[in-house]
Design a protein around this motif. Structure first.
Motif, short mmCIF file in Angstrom:
data_model
loop_
_atom_site.label_atom_id
_atom_site.label_comp_id
_atom_site.label_asym_id
_atom_site.label_seq_id
_atom_site.Cartn_x
_atom_site.Cartn_y
_atom_site.Cartn_z
N ALA A 42 29.79 -14.26 41.40
CA ALA A 42 28.97 -14.93 40.39
C ALA A 42 27.56 -15.23 40.88
O ALA A 42 26.62 -15.32 40.08
N MET A 43 27.37 -15.40 42.20
CA MET A 43 26.07 -15.79 42.72
C MET A 43 25.25 -14.59 43.19
O MET A 43 24.18 -14.77 43.76
N THR A 44 25.73 -13.36 42.98
CA THR A 44 24.97 -12.19 43.40
C THR A 44 23.61 -12.18 42.72
O THR A 44 23.51 -12.29 41.51
N ALA A 45 22.55 -12.04 43.52
CA ALA A 45 21.18 -12.06 42.99
C ALA A 45 20.42 -10.86 43.53
O ALA A 45 20.40 -10.62 44.74
N ILE A 46 19.80 -10.12 42.62
CA ILE A 46 19.11 -8.89 42.96
C ILE A 46 17.63 -9.03 42.64
O ILE A 46 17.25 -9.52 41.58
N ALA A 47 16.78 -8.61 43.57
CA ALA A 47 15.34 -8.56 43.33
C ALA A 47 14.91 -7.11 43.11
O ALA A 47 15.26 -6.23 43.90
N LEU A 48 14.20 -6.86 42.03
CA LEU A 48 13.54 -5.58 41.81
C LEU A 48 12.12 -5.76 42.33
O LEU A 48 11.31 -6.48 41.74
N ILE A 49 11.82 -5.11 43.46
CA ILE A 49 10.61 -5.43 44.21
C ILE A 49 9.40 -4.70 43.64
O ILE A 49 9.37 -3.47 43.53
N THR A 50 8.40 -5.48 43.28
CA THR A 50 7.13 -4.95 42.84
C THR A 50 6.03 -5.56 43.72
O THR A 50 6.30 -5.97 44.85
N ALA A 51 4.81 -5.62 43.24
CA ALA A 51 3.69 -6.23 43.96
C ALA A 51 2.84 -6.98 42.95
O ALA A 51 2.81 -6.62 41.76
N ILE A 52 2.15 -8.00 43.40
CA ILE A 52 1.30 -8.76 42.49
C ILE A 52 0.29 -7.83 41.82
O ILE A 52 0.05 -7.91 40.61
N SER A 53 -0.28 -6.92 42.59
CA SER A 53 -1.30 -6.02 42.04
C SER A 53 -0.73 -4.98 41.08
O SER A 53 -1.48 -4.34 40.33
N ALA A 54 0.59 -4.79 41.09
CA ALA A 54 1.22 -3.80 40.21
C ALA A 54 1.69 -4.40 38.89
O ALA A 54 2.27 -3.69 38.06
#
Length: 317
Positions: A7-19
């Protein structure tokens, strides 16, 4: 039915501030992650407010400023890989962020676009003239070995040697390695074929129209992809993409298929396809041309998380 996840699985889709606002894949991928039972958020790697140790996995998507901040970006990847699962894994990122990898693949017999590497201690005009003497091409390309989105990349005619030499000198003076390649003119008529693979298997392909103009034209927008269309790759393109990925797996001693890969191909004057770039770090995957592919990627990621086989090894590569 999506795989069973904690239930606590957390995924980040990594981008950049400039993108911000430039990654057209993010929205469909966020939706696909939700359908696959993943709790996913788009987060910028350079956002100092993010608590990365509270996440379980990070999927690199559009950290497109890494080419200008490579040391900083790699330091972030090193830290992230110690606390969460990184896709693609750290050894792949280390290798793939510098296009010297083309020489590694060529040494294993992969047909690549002919490439001469020029290192910062070289004399730029001597290197350029040696390249032109070796390659009787009408046009050629100058670009850095660390680049994305045609950034700092330019196409030149042979009679633009002085301008090309100045371009090369600017790269070397900035302590950047550079590449010289013949411009394969087949791209003007046929475009470039990009084959996307997910979990080691072919997913879909697109055609990208020629983007580079000659050296007296302004450089392309680094965020522009030009004219993109869905394409059915030819059999020889499928075989070459498979060869590229198999060679990569042997070279990096990978224990599992790459979660995602994009293999960019051009045809030479002889009609034979050649590898232009292998994108394993932050490629656009063109979900607009194949909407179901976002679901395939999210489901593959969910399966890895559910199987508990997602931890990366930071001691290899």
């Amino acid at each position: 039915m999506p795989p069973t996840l904690h239930a606590m699985t957390a995924i980040a889709l990594i981008t950049a501030i400039s993108a911000t606002g430039h990654d057209e894949d993010l929205s469909p991928l966020l939706t696909a992650c939700e359908h696959a039972g993943l709790s996913a958020r788009a987060l910028a790697w350079d956002d100092a407010s993010v608590g990365w140790n509270r996440l379980d996995a990070a999927l690199l998507r559009s950290p497109w400023d890494y080419t200008e901040r490579l040391a900083e970006f790699m330091a972030w990847c090193e830290r992230a890989a110690h606390s969460l699962a990184l896709f693609n894994p750290l050894p792949v990122i280390r290798w793939n962020t510098d296009k010297h990898y083309l020489a590694d693949l060529a040494a294993l017999g992969v047909p690549v676009v002919p490439t001469e590497f020029v290192e910062p201690d070289a004399e730029p005009m001597e290197a350029l003239q040696a390249f032109l003497a070796k390659h009787p091409c009408a046009e050629f390309v100058v670009k850095p070995t660390v680049s994305a989105g045609a950034r700092d990349t330019q196409r030149y005619r042979r009679d633009q040697e002085f301008a090309a030499g100045n371009h090369l000198a600017r790269l070397l003076d900035a302590n950047r390695s550079a590449m010289l390649q013949p411009y394969l003119s087949a791209v003007d008529a046929d475009g470039e074929t990009a084959l996307i693979h997910i979990e080691g298997g072919y997913s879909h392909a697109i055609r990208k129209a020629a983007l580079l103009k000659t050296g007296d034209a302004p450089p392309p927008d680094p965020h522009a992809f030009g004219d993109i269309q869905a394409r059915e790759p030819a059999d020889d393109e499928r075989r070459l993409a498979d060869q590229v990925l198999a060679a990569t797996s042997r070279l990096l001693k990978l224990e599992a298929p790459l979660l995602y890969a994009r293999v960019d191909l051009l045809r030479g004057a002889d009609g034979v396809p050649r590898l232009l770039e292998l994108e394993l770090t932050e490629p656009s995957l063109f979900f607009a041309q194949a909407p179901e592919a976002a679901d395939r990627l999210a489901e593959a990621l969910a399966a890895r998380l559910a199987n508990g086989t997602v931890r990366t090894r930071t001691d290899i590569g």
